[in-house]
Design an enzyme around this catalytic site. Structure first.
Site, PDB file in Angstrom:
ATOM      1  N   ASP A  66      55.016 111.167  35.527  1.00 10.04           N
ATOM      2  CA  ASP A  66      53.889 110.344  35.069  1.00 10.04           C
ATOM      3  C   ASP A  66      52.530 110.955  35.366  1.00 10.04           C
ATOM      4  O   ASP A  66      51.504 110.296  35.169  1.00 10.04           O
ATOM      5  CB  ASP A  66      53.961 108.971  35.740  1.00 10.04           C
ATOM      6  CG  ASP A  66      55.142 108.141  35.279  1.00 10.04           C
ATOM      7  OD1 ASP A  66      55.040 107.523  34.216  1.00 10.04           O
ATOM      8  OD2 ASP A  66      56.173 108.116  35.980  1.00 10.04           O
ATOM      9  N   ASP A  72      45.474 106.460  37.270  1.00 12.85           N
ATOM     10  CA  ASP A  72      46.051 105.626  38.322  1.00 12.85           C
ATOM     11  C   ASP A  72      45.809 106.171  39.724  1.00 12.85           C
ATOM     12  O   ASP A  72      46.036 105.453  40.709  1.00 12.85           O
ATOM     13  CB  ASP A  72      47.554 105.456  38.091  1.00 12.85           C
ATOM     14  CG  ASP A  72      47.855 104.601  36.870  1.00 12.85           C
ATOM     15  OD1 ASP A  72      47.144 103.600  36.672  1.00 12.85           O
ATOM     16  OD2 ASP A  72      48.788 104.943  36.124  1.00 12.85           O
ATOM     17  N   ARG A 136      52.040  96.722  40.568  1.00 10.52           N
ATOM     18  CA  ARG A 136      51.606  98.017  41.081  1.00 10.52           C
ATOM     19  C   ARG A 136      50.448  97.915  42.087  1.00 10.52           C
ATOM     20  O   ARG A 136      50.196  98.867  42.823  1.00 10.52           O
ATOM     21  CB  ARG A 136      51.191  98.924  39.917  1.00 10.52           C
ATOM     22  CG  ARG A 136      52.305  99.228  38.903  1.00 10.52           C
ATOM     23  CD  ARG A 136      53.372 100.145  39.467  1.00 10.52           C
ATOM     24  NE  ARG A 136      54.442 100.398  38.525  1.00 10.52           N
ATOM     25  CZ  ARG A 136      54.443 101.404  37.652  1.00 10.52           C
ATOM     26  NH1 ARG A 136      53.434 102.243  37.609  1.00 10.52           N
ATOM     27  NH2 ARG A 136      55.460 101.560  36.826  1.00 10.52           N
ATOM     28  N   HIS A 166      49.384  96.846  33.593  1.00  9.66           N
ATOM     29  CA  HIS A 166      48.107  96.933  34.291  1.00  9.66           C
ATOM     30  C   HIS A 166      47.084  95.975  33.693  1.00  9.66           C
ATOM     31  O   HIS A 166      47.214  95.564  32.524  1.00  9.66           O
ATOM     32  CB  HIS A 166      47.536  98.360  34.170  1.00  9.66           C
ATOM     33  CG  HIS A 166      48.263  99.389  34.963  1.00  9.66           C
ATOM     34  ND1 HIS A 166      48.586 100.634  34.452  1.00  9.66           N
ATOM     35  CD2 HIS A 166      48.707  99.388  36.254  1.00  9.66           C
ATOM     36  CE1 HIS A 166      49.205 101.343  35.392  1.00  9.66           C
ATOM     37  NE2 HIS A 166      49.291 100.611  36.486  1.00  9.66           N
ATOM     38  N   CYS A 253      44.476 105.760  30.368  1.00  6.69           N
ATOM     39  CA  CYS A 253      45.355 106.314  31.409  1.00  6.69           C
ATOM     40  C   CYS A 253      45.218 107.813  31.582  1.00  6.69           C
ATOM     41  O   CYS A 253      45.447 108.334  32.677  1.00  6.69           O
ATOM     42  CB  CYS A 253      46.824 106.041  31.078  1.00  6.69           C
ATOM     43  SG  CYS A 253      47.250 104.348  30.741  1.00  6.69           S
TER      44      CYS A 253
END
Length: 260
Positions: A66, A72, A136, A166, A253
């Site tokens: 990822d 993130d 998360r 998210h 992202c």
């Protein structure tokens, strides 16, 4: 191509060969073509450059499926960078290399266990930072962020999310006082202080947009929601990110954008 008047930097990381092994929560696993994903990511990086960003492009990170989703790993403010502790244990090894890139530009502070926080859960609008209380990002992580940013005049508001990974899956900023929102995934009353544009209900994943200056970078597979923005006069740069979407990714992202 419409460009920003501010000097912006954008950290990106190339797609790794192991993208298909990515973490998934709300998206069913489907076959991912890594070469096509890499080409789509390359077009995304070119778009950032064309919009005036200085791109700090990092190579793939071996063993981290990822890692292309660099957002993130940090929350970058004008005053400091908060290095996160991602909610998925498999992603925590991504942070150190991002810290090394950020260090010349920002003072860095790190979140500590047992706190968890994903940058995708963090939406800053002016001096208010909204944080998704999600699978998360936990209460301890949100509190550590609050402590880190309070000396710089920021408030932190925890926001419950539902049916999405998210907070920025459900709401993003598209103008100085304007948000794009999926009201099925987040309580719109939390954002009552802002003008709100709802996504087309047939496009539930359409609330994620990357704002660069006065331009919007947006997936090309949400035409109805895109038309709503263009009708309102927005400059929208539509990109094919379909392979990245299979990995539960979106346009915010894939970069960490901050003022130079």
């Amino acid at each position: 191509m419409h460009t920003t008047t501010k000097r912006l930097r954008a950290i990106t990381r190339a797609v790794g060969a192991g993208l298909a092994e990515c973490e998934l929560s709300f998206v069913e696993r489907a076959a991912i073509d890594p070469e096509r994903a890499a080409a789509q990511h390359g077009a995304y990086v070119q778009c950032l450059r064309a919009l005036g960003c200085e791109v700090l492009a990092m190579p793939p990170l071996s063993g981290h499926a990822d890692a292309v989703f660099v957002e993130d790993t940090a929350v970058v403010l004008p005053e400091l960078a908060v290095l996160t502790r991602p909610g998925a244990p498999s992603r925590r090894g991504e942070v150190a290399s991002i810290a090394a890139v950020l260090a010349p530009y920002r003072r860095c502070v790190s979140l500590q266990a047992p706190g968890t926080l994903d940058g995708g859960d963090v939406l800053r609008v002016g001096r208010c930072i909204y944080v998704g209380s999600s699978a998360r990002s936990n209460a301890e992580g949100i509190e550590q962020l609050r402590v880190a940013v309070a000396p710089h005049g920021y408030s932190v508001v925890a926001v419950e999310t539902r049916d999405c990974l998210h907070l920025k899956s459900a709401v993003t900023q598209v103008g100085e006082n304007r948000l794009l929102i999926n009201p099925d995934w987040v309580d719109r009353a939390v954002f009552a202080a802002y003008a709100q544009i709802e996504i087309d209900p047939g496009e539930p994943h359409a609330a994620n947009v990357l704002r660069i200056g006065d331009a919007l970078v947006y997936p090309d597979n949400f035409p109805k929601t895109r038309a709503r923005r263009e009708k309102a006069g927005a400059v929208v740069h539509a990109l094919d990110v379909s392979e990245l979407q299979k990995a539960e990714g979106a346009v915010t992202c894939c970069s960490l954008v901050f003022e130079a």
